[in-house]
Design a protein around this motif. Structure first.
Motif, PDB file in Angstrom:
ATOM      1  N   MET A  86       0.630   5.799   2.834  1.00  0.00           N
ATOM      2  CA  MET A  86       1.496   5.947   1.824  1.00  0.00           C
ATOM      3  C   MET A  86       2.637   6.950   1.936  1.00  0.00           C
ATOM      4  N   ALA A  87       3.818   6.823   1.655  1.00  0.00           N
ATOM      5  CA  ALA A  87       4.918   7.711   2.253  1.00  0.00           C
ATOM      6  C   ALA A  87       4.786   9.068   2.060  1.00  0.00           C
ATOM      7  N   ALA A  88       4.172   9.515   0.929  1.00  0.00           N
ATOM      8  CA  ALA A  88       4.044  10.957   0.888  1.00  0.00           C
ATOM      9  C   ALA A  88       3.298  11.441   1.954  1.00  0.00           C
ATOM     10  N   VAL A  89       2.584  11.059   2.535  1.00  0.00           N
ATOM     11  CA  VAL A  89       1.988  11.636   3.621  1.00  0.00           C
ATOM     12  C   VAL A  89       2.434  11.588   5.182  1.00  0.00           C
ATOM     13  N   MET A  90       3.757  11.008   4.978  1.00  0.00           N
ATOM     14  CA  MET A  90       4.704  10.901   6.434  1.00  0.00           C
ATOM     15  C   MET A  90       5.421  12.143   6.377  1.00  0.00           C
ATOM     16  N   ALA A  91       5.375  12.824   7.301  1.00  0.00           N
ATOM     17  CA  ALA A  91       6.262  14.040   7.432  1.00  0.00           C
ATOM     18  C   ALA A  91       7.510  13.607   8.004  1.00  0.00           C
ATOM     19  N   GLU A  92       7.616  12.780   8.819  1.00  0.00           N
ATOM     20  CA  GLU A  92       8.913  12.170   9.662  1.00  0.00           C
ATOM     21  C   GLU A  92       9.816  11.443   8.777  1.00  0.00           C
ATOM     22  N   ASP A  93      11.171  11.415   9.046  1.00  0.00           N
ATOM     23  CA  ASP A  93      12.085  10.517   8.076  1.00  0.00           C
ATOM     24  C   ASP A  93      11.858   9.348   8.822  1.00  0.00           C
ATOM     25  N   PRO A  94      12.049   8.390   7.909  1.00  0.00           N
ATOM     26  CA  PRO A  94      11.797   6.935   8.054  1.00  0.00           C
ATOM     27  C   PRO A  94      13.041   6.360   9.151  1.00  0.00           C
ATOM     28  N   PHE A  95      12.568   5.287   9.905  1.00  0.00           N
ATOM     29  CA  PHE A  95      13.575   4.774  10.427  1.00  0.00           C
ATOM     30  C   PHE A  95      14.505   3.724   9.785  1.00  0.00           C
ATOM     31  N   GLU A 150      14.558   2.208   5.376  1.00  0.00           N
ATOM     32  CA  GLU A 150      14.261   2.239   4.048  1.00  0.00           C
ATOM     33  C   GLU A 150      14.427   0.971   3.396  1.00  0.00           C
ATOM     34  N   GLY A 151      13.354   0.501   2.839  1.00  0.00           N
ATOM     35  CA  GLY A 151      13.264  -0.832   2.064  1.00  0.00           C
ATOM     36  C   GLY A 151      13.296  -0.420   0.482  1.00  0.00           C
ATOM     37  N   ALA A 152      12.943  -1.639  -0.405  1.00  0.00           N
ATOM     38  CA  ALA A 152      12.863  -1.365  -1.724  1.00  0.00           C
ATOM     39  C   ALA A 152      11.300  -1.148  -1.859  1.00  0.00           C
ATOM     40  N   GLY A 153      11.018   0.272  -2.214  1.00  0.00           N
ATOM     41  CA  GLY A 153       9.695   0.795  -2.352  1.00  0.00           C
ATOM     42  C   GLY A 153       8.774   0.867  -1.092  1.00  0.00           C
ATOM     43  N   PHE A 154       9.558   1.005  -0.039  1.00  0.00           N
ATOM     44  CA  PHE A 154       8.695   1.167   1.156  1.00  0.00           C
ATOM     45  C   PHE A 154       9.690   1.750   2.275  1.00  0.00           C
ATOM     46  N   ASP A 155       9.158   2.629   3.132  1.00  0.00           N
ATOM     47  CA  ASP A 155       9.732   2.825   4.534  1.00  0.00           C
ATOM     48  C   ASP A 155       9.260   2.127   5.792  1.00  0.00           C
ATOM     49  N   LEU A 156       9.967   2.109   6.816  1.00  0.00           N
ATOM     50  CA  LEU A 156       9.426   1.695   7.907  1.00  0.00           C
ATOM     51  C   LEU A 156       9.549   2.927   9.020  1.00  0.00           C
ATOM     52  N   HIS A 157       8.636   3.406   9.699  1.00  0.00           N
ATOM     53  CA  HIS A 157       8.304   4.401  10.908  1.00  0.00           C
ATOM     54  C   HIS A 157       8.088   3.624  12.263  1.00  0.00           C
ATOM     55  N   LEU A 158       8.865   3.839  13.235  1.00  0.00           N
ATOM     56  CA  LEU A 158       8.569   3.422  14.482  1.00  0.00           C
ATOM     57  C   LEU A 158       7.565   4.270  15.236  1.00  0.00           C
ATOM     58  N   VAL A 159       6.581   3.292  15.928  1.00  0.00           N
ATOM     59  CA  VAL A 159       5.750   4.286  16.495  1.00  0.00           C
ATOM     60  C   VAL A 159       5.651   3.837  18.261  1.00  0.00           C
ATOM     61  N   ASP A 160       5.699   4.936  19.106  1.00  0.00           N
ATOM     62  CA  ASP A 160       5.821   5.123  20.374  1.00  0.00           C
ATOM     63  C   ASP A 160       4.426   5.040  20.778  1.00  0.00           C
ATOM     64  N   GLY A 161       3.854   3.855  21.183  1.00  0.00           N
ATOM     65  CA  GLY A 161       2.182   4.141  21.744  1.00  0.00           C
ATOM     66  C   GLY A 161       1.980   3.822  23.224  1.00  0.00           C
ATOM     67  N   ASN A 162       3.078   4.293  24.252  1.00  0.00           N
ATOM     68  CA  ASN A 162       3.291   4.105  25.471  1.00  0.00           C
ATOM     69  C   ASN A 162       2.320   5.215  26.037  1.00  0.00           C
ATOM     70  N   ASN A 163       1.891   6.175  25.545  1.00  0.00           N
ATOM     71  CA  ASN A 163       1.334   7.261  26.009  1.00  0.00           C
ATOM     72  C   ASN A 163      -0.363   7.207  25.549  1.00  0.00           C
TER      73      ASN A 163
END
Length: 87
Positions: A39-48, A50-63
């Motif tokens: 849920m967007a309310a739990v995300m502290a970071e700014d989204p990469f 924004e869409g209609a009713g949702f945000d996309l955040h990028l994940v770096d899983g290299n470490n």
């Protein structure tokens, strides 16, 4: 990112819930290591993106631990964060 945002937007518009959208995006993008929902309310970071009713955040899983990033070249996955209707 454009195709992921378009697909997520279409799936939400088709009435799928967050789990269904995550599943659809994961199936369409098997090369991504991480595709998850929140849920967007739990995300502290700014989204990469924004869409209609949702945000996309990028994940770096290299470490060892994955981090939210704003650098597409480091991204190995995404978080699809659904916004409340009031947001």
């Amino acid at each position: 990112m454009d195709s992921i945002a378009t697909l997520a937007g279409r799936l939400f518009a088709d009435g799928l819930n967050l789990d269904g959208v995550v599943r659809g995006v994961r199936e369409a993008n098997p090369d991504l290591k991480t595709v998850t929902g929140a849920m967007a309310a739990v995300m502290a970071e700014d989204p990469f993106r924004e869409g209609a009713g949702f945000d996309l955040h990028l994940v770096d899983g290299n470490n060892h631990c994955w981090l939210i990033t704003d650098k597409p070249d480091l991204a190995t996955g995404i978080v699809i964060a659904q916004r409340d209707e009031d947001e």
